[in-house]
Design an enzyme around this catalytic site. Structure first.
Site, PDB file in Angstrom:
ATOM      1  CG  ASP A 179      -4.303   8.213  -0.335  1.00 58.59           C
ATOM      2  OD1 ASP A 179      -5.290   8.515  -0.969  1.00 58.59           O
ATOM      3  OD2 ASP A 179      -3.891   8.350   0.702  1.00 58.59           O
ATOM      4  CD  GLU A 209      -9.799   6.410   7.115  1.00 58.66           C
ATOM      5  OE1 GLU A 209      -9.896   5.270   7.456  1.00 58.66           O
ATOM      6  OE2 GLU A 209      -8.756   6.934   6.646  1.00 58.66           O
ATOM      7  CE1 TYR A 251      -3.504   2.762   0.593  1.00 60.04           C
ATOM      8  CE2 TYR A 251      -2.166   3.225   2.445  1.00 60.04           C
ATOM      9  CZ  TYR A 251      -3.493   3.424   1.504  1.00 60.04           C
ATOM     10  OH  TYR A 251      -4.260   4.691   1.614  1.00 60.04           O
ATOM     11  CD  GLU A 275      -9.306  11.197   0.291  1.00 57.56           C
ATOM     12  OE1 GLU A 275      -9.415  12.252   0.982  1.00 57.56           O
ATOM     13  OE2 GLU A 275      -8.693   9.978   0.661  1.00 57.56           O
ATOM     14  CB  CYS A 308      -5.433  12.435   7.979  1.00 54.70           C
ATOM     15  SG  CYS A 308      -5.511  10.935   9.309  1.00 54.70           S
ATOM     16  CG  ASN A 328      -6.636   2.940   7.621  1.00 51.36           C
ATOM     17  OD1 ASN A 328      -5.541   2.567   7.682  1.00 51.36           O
ATOM     18  ND2 ASN A 328      -6.901   4.559   7.515  1.00 51.36           N
ATOM     19  NE  ARG A 339     -10.544   8.148   2.862  1.00 51.45           N
ATOM     20  CZ  ARG A 339      -9.553   8.782   3.695  1.00 51.45           C
ATOM     21  NH1 ARG A 339      -8.350   8.090   3.244  1.00 51.45           N
ATOM     22  NH2 ARG A 339      -9.557   9.657   4.337  1.00 51.45           N
ATOM     23  CG  ASP A 389      -2.964  13.107   3.636  1.00 51.27           C
ATOM     24  OD1 ASP A 389      -2.744  13.447   2.420  1.00 51.27           O
ATOM     25  OD2 ASP A 389      -3.355  12.271   4.170  1.00 51.27           O
TER      26      ASP A 389
END
Length: 304
Positions: free
Chosen positions: A92, A192, A51, A121, A129, A215, A162, A65
């Site tokens: 990702d 998530e 991953y 996502e 995050c 996750n 996601r 992030d």
């Protein structure tokens, strides 16, 4: 063997190989690998897939992030990990770097770079995050359009949708979104930041037959569960996204403190990968042997 030898490279695409792993009995364990060295070490430990976390990539670049980095910057990480390990990689894909056409460009770029799967996502930029507060979500229909665009652009790439909706729309909202994303063409769902075993169990019950990703990030909202516990809950994949980076960063922090304190690295030598271990991991001897077998140096036959 060095990746330079074409006959030793996988014959099937990374997407096909990822699908084959996912079709096997048991949960697919995908540890995070934030660079090629980490990928080689994970492979040596016996893992068959990896991953690549957006949080790990950005942190390794000294950035938060927040969706700052670009498709091409991510592709650099994808290429080095896929090339070094030869393993199928789940990447990702954040929010897809834009709207439908941008998502399609992301899919094509990642697949060409060697990715086996990508997750997309339903947050809005600047994304966060998944385990932080105050996340802003795209509409379910807008996210479904992105999923449909990704599915249309792929060849063999596995598309995982996601949803971060559990925190703001509750589990019912997250499940409703997941069903819409599956209808739009997602191959699997990544719910998530679930905060209890019961939530994981409810998502599984609500989505029979759907492949699910869990996750297991440290210091987040999800309770600490093992791969076996996730498998017992009916999940098909589990990631440990930033663990390799966290361990490496902590070790580097200790190293720099030792140099600042002692003016030497002596105290940290027992914690270091030796030169021999490094060369063995990256296959230096195999590369040298390949070079010598093809292009051995020959002194010219010269006469005065």
């Amino acid at each position: 063997m060095p990746y330079l030898i074409g006959s030793d490279l996988p014959r099937e695409t990374a997407g096909k190989r990822f699908r084959d792993l996912l079709a096997r009995p048991g949960i697919l364990r995908l540890p995070g690998a934030h660079n090629g060295q980490a990928a080689l070490q994970a492979k040596a430990a016996g893992f068959e897939g990896l991953y690549l976390s957006g949080a790990a990539m950005t942190a390794s670049m000294g950035l938060p992030d927040l969706g700052i980095i670009t498709v091409d910057e991510v592709a650099f990480f994808v290429r080095q990990i896929a090339r070094a390990s030869g393993l199928p990689l789940l990447v990702d894909g954040d929010t897809g770097y834009g709207e439908a056409l941008n998502v399609m460009h992301m899919v094509r770029t990642f697949e060409d770079a060697g990715a086996g799967a990508v997750h997309l996502e339903d947050q809005l930029l600047p994304k966060k995050c998944g385990h932080l507060n105050d996340k802003k979500l795209a509409s379910a229909s807008d996210m479904a359009a992105k999923v449909a665009a990704a599915a249309r652009a792929k060849r063999d790439l596995v598309i995982i949708a996601r949803t971060d909706a559990a925190a703001s729309e509750g589990l019912e909202g997250a499940i409703a979104r997941a069903k819409l994303y599956i209808e739009a063409g997602a191959d699997a769902i990544f719910p998530e930041a679930l905060t209890s075993v019961e939530m994981f169990r409810e998502v599984r019950a609500a989505l029979p037959g759907v492949k699910l990703l869990a996750n297991m990030t440290e210091f987040g909202r999800t309770p600490a569960l093992t791969a076996q516990e996730f498998e017992d809950l009916g999940y098909d994949m589990v990631i440990w996204p930033v663990s390799s980076l966290r361990v490496a960063n902590k070790a580097q922090e200790k190293l720099y403190a030792a140099i600042a304190r002692d003016g030497a690295t002596t105290a940290m030598i027992p914690e270091m990968q030796s030169r021999t271990e490094l060369y063995d991991t990256i296959g230096l001897n195999a590369f040298e042997a390949l070079d010598h077998s093809i292009a051995a140096s020959i002194a010219p036959d010269w006469k005065a």
